[in-house]
Design an enzyme around this catalytic site. Structure first.
Site, PDB file in Angstrom:
ATOM      1  N   ASP A  91       0.706  -1.633  -0.118  1.00 30.31           N
ATOM      2  CA  ASP A  91       0.291  -0.142  -0.189  1.00 30.31           C
ATOM      3  C   ASP A  91       1.039   0.579   0.208  1.00 30.31           C
ATOM      4  O   ASP A  91       1.940   1.246  -0.379  1.00 30.31           O
ATOM      5  CB  ASP A  91      -0.649  -0.006   1.719  1.00 30.31           C
ATOM      6  CG  ASP A  91      -0.283   0.351   2.737  1.00 30.31           C
ATOM      7  OD1 ASP A  91       0.891   0.442   2.297  1.00 30.31           O
ATOM      8  OD2 ASP A  91      -0.888  -0.135   3.272  1.00 30.31           O
ATOM      9  N   ASP A 265      -7.819  -7.224   0.545  1.00 28.90           N
ATOM     10  CA  ASP A 265      -7.427  -7.681   1.221  1.00 28.90           C
ATOM     11  C   ASP A 265      -7.909  -7.126   2.256  1.00 28.90           C
ATOM     12  O   ASP A 265      -8.818  -6.196   3.204  1.00 28.90           O
ATOM     13  CB  ASP A 265      -6.071  -6.767   1.265  1.00 28.90           C
ATOM     14  CG  ASP A 265      -6.396  -5.077   1.356  1.00 28.90           C
ATOM     15  OD1 ASP A 265      -6.289  -4.674   1.042  1.00 28.90           O
ATOM     16  OD2 ASP A 265      -6.376  -4.702   2.602  1.00 28.90           O
ATOM     17  N   CYS A 303     -13.036 -28.619   7.018  1.00 29.07           N
ATOM     18  CA  CYS A 303     -11.902 -27.795   6.348  1.00 29.07           C
ATOM     19  C   CYS A 303     -10.864 -27.986   6.425  1.00 29.07           C
ATOM     20  O   CYS A 303     -10.291 -29.269   7.264  1.00 29.07           O
ATOM     21  CB  CYS A 303     -12.287 -26.155   7.394  1.00 29.07           C
ATOM     22  SG  CYS A 303     -10.504 -25.593   7.377  1.00 29.07           S
ATOM     23  N   CYS A 305      -7.264 -27.569   6.967  1.00 29.52           N
ATOM     24  CA  CYS A 305      -5.970 -26.203   7.610  1.00 29.52           C
ATOM     25  C   CYS A 305      -5.501 -27.722   8.401  1.00 29.52           C
ATOM     26  O   CYS A 305      -6.310 -28.371   8.883  1.00 29.52           O
ATOM     27  CB  CYS A 305      -6.567 -24.813   7.835  1.00 29.52           C
ATOM     28  SG  CYS A 305      -7.287 -25.221   9.423  1.00 29.52           S
ATOM     29  N   CYS A 308      -7.912 -27.703  11.624  1.00 29.23           N
ATOM     30  CA  CYS A 308      -9.181 -28.453  11.694  1.00 29.23           C
ATOM     31  C   CYS A 308      -8.690 -30.217  11.193  1.00 29.23           C
ATOM     32  O   CYS A 308      -9.310 -31.148  11.219  1.00 29.23           O
ATOM     33  CB  CYS A 308      -9.852 -28.084   9.946  1.00 29.23           C
ATOM     34  SG  CYS A 308     -11.085 -26.542  10.556  1.00 29.23           S
ATOM     35  N   HIS A 334      -6.768 -20.799  10.746  1.00 29.49           N
ATOM     36  CA  HIS A 334      -7.619 -21.736  10.089  1.00 29.49           C
ATOM     37  C   HIS A 334      -8.572 -20.059   9.591  1.00 29.49           C
ATOM     38  O   HIS A 334      -9.392 -20.654   8.831  1.00 29.49           O
ATOM     39  CB  HIS A 334      -9.201 -22.397  11.056  1.00 29.49           C
ATOM     40  CG  HIS A 334     -10.032 -22.273  11.077  1.00 29.49           C
ATOM     41  ND1 HIS A 334     -10.428 -23.142  10.169  1.00 29.49           N
ATOM     42  CD2 HIS A 334     -11.043 -21.229  11.113  1.00 29.49           C
ATOM     43  CE1 HIS A 334     -11.367 -23.013   9.513  1.00 29.49           C
ATOM     44  NE2 HIS A 334     -11.899 -21.892  10.374  1.00 29.49           N
TER      45      HIS A 334
END
Ligand code: ZN
Length: 371
Positions: A91, A265, A303, A305, A308, A334
């Site tokens: 940015d 974002d 999930c 991830c 999980c 997660h």
């Protein structure tokens, strides 16, 4: 269609595309995790990559003051410094400066003078400096310095910010940049139809590599946020990427994708983790809640991830309650995976011509609707 960006599928106003950068391609729509100070908080870059993150966001403001963009440049640029080989967007620092309102000493056409948050010493940002810092960092996409007024300011103040944002964009366009670095303009104007239109057209007219919709999602009425996004996105050139700055809740992401936005974002997934909460399809779960004390299930059924895959709600709740760092890390993993999976699903749905039912199904499952 430019060499930088190609739309590969459309479904209504929503679109899927391919963005080419100096550090590789990015499939859009894309959620960009925020690595404020050169790190996605608590996570190793390989973990972030393994979650499916394609591109990270770095903050010019913070990296300028600590460790200094010249330090990063001398160590080979931000990619090497943080050991992230994929694309990075930086940015301009404008959002940080203008959201830390109490630190601003003066804004004029030349730039903005403020006291930095690290040691309070005076600092001065100009479009030329925003370009120089981002050239030093060597990001793949650099953003223009813009003036971001808070919601509800008098129209005259908003109009001033629109005029100044265009002037600054023109100056930054003419400033040097890193080899192969793309540069995006940012439009302002709040939710004022005339001013937003003026800013959108002026910034698009400066022919940047991409265009961002800035100064929305900062506390104004949510319906107005999305309505403004819909018609402002339509005014932007179809052959260039469109970036909505700062949105990361389930409904918001689906709304801006539907409006034809390609990139977004938010610090929400990692910030939410730090408050001990998990993002799930059904809503936000506060891990501290006692009803999870003996819950052997994962944060989110289905999930994929790393949290999980192996850990229970009860265990993560225990870690969070004891302020164990692993709890924070597992929630961050997660939450990021949740938003990346949501966005990947949207991209697939657009390609299959079924974005509207996808959006409806995801919203129906959610019991919370906004951040
Ligand atoms: Zn998970």
């Amino acid at each position: 269609m430019s060499a930088t960006f190609a739309v590969t599928a459309t479904d209504g106003a929503a679109r899927a595309g391919l963005l080419r950068t100096a550090h590789g391609e990015v499939r859009t729509p894309v959620f960009m995790p925020v690595g404020t100070k050169g790190t996605v908080k608590t996570l190793h870059p390989d973990e972030v990559r393994d979650l499916g993150a394609q591109i990270l966001l770095g903050n010019t403001y913070h990296l300028h003051f600590r460790p200094g963009s010249d330090v990063v440049r001398d160590l080979g640029g931000l990619h090497r410094f943080m050991s992230w080989a994929a694309p990075i967007l930086t940015d301009s620092g404008g959002f940080q400066v203008f959201s830390l309102r109490d630190t601003i000493a003066r804004v004029d056409d030349e730039g903005v003078t403020f006291n930095n948050v690290y040691d309070g010493s005076p600092a001065h940002f100009t479009p030329e400096l925003a370009a120089e810092i981002q050239a030093n960092l060597g990001s793949d996409i650099a953003m223009c310095l813009d003036q971001v007024p808070p919601p509800g300011v008098p129209r005259r103040t908003l109009e001033d910010a629109v005029r100044r944002t265009t002037e600054w964009a023109r100056r930054q366009r003419d400033a040097p940049r890193a080899d192969g670095q793309l540069r995006f303009g940012i439009n302002q104007g709040g939710t004022d139809p005339e001013l937003r239109r003026r800013s959108t057209e002026e910034i698009a007219g400066l022919d940047f590599d991409g265009n961002a919709i800035g100064g929305l999602g900062i506390g104004e009425d949510r319906d107005l946020t999305f309505e403004t996004t819909r018609w402002a996105a339509e005014l932007l050139p179809a052959g260039k990427p469109r970036y909505f700055m700062g949105i990361g809740d389930l409904e918001g992401i689906l709304q801006v994708i539907e409006a034809g936005v390609d990139m977004f974002d938010c610090v929400l997934p990692t910030r939410t983790a730090r408050t001990g909460s998990a993002l799930t399809s059904e809503g936000r779960l506060n891990r501290r809640n006692a009803r999870f004390a003996r819950d052997g299930g994962p944060l989110q059924e289905g999930c994929d991830c790393p949290a999980c895959a192996r850990f229970s709600r009860a265990y993560i709740r225990h870690l969070v309650n004891q302020n164990e760092l692993l709890g924070l890390r597992l929630l961050s993993l997660h939450n990021l995976r949740f938003l990346i999976e949501l966005t990947d699903g949207a991209r697939d749905a657009i390609a299959a011509g079924r974005f509207a039912p996808y959006k409806r199904e995801r919203l129906e499952r959610a019991t919370w609707a906004h951040s």
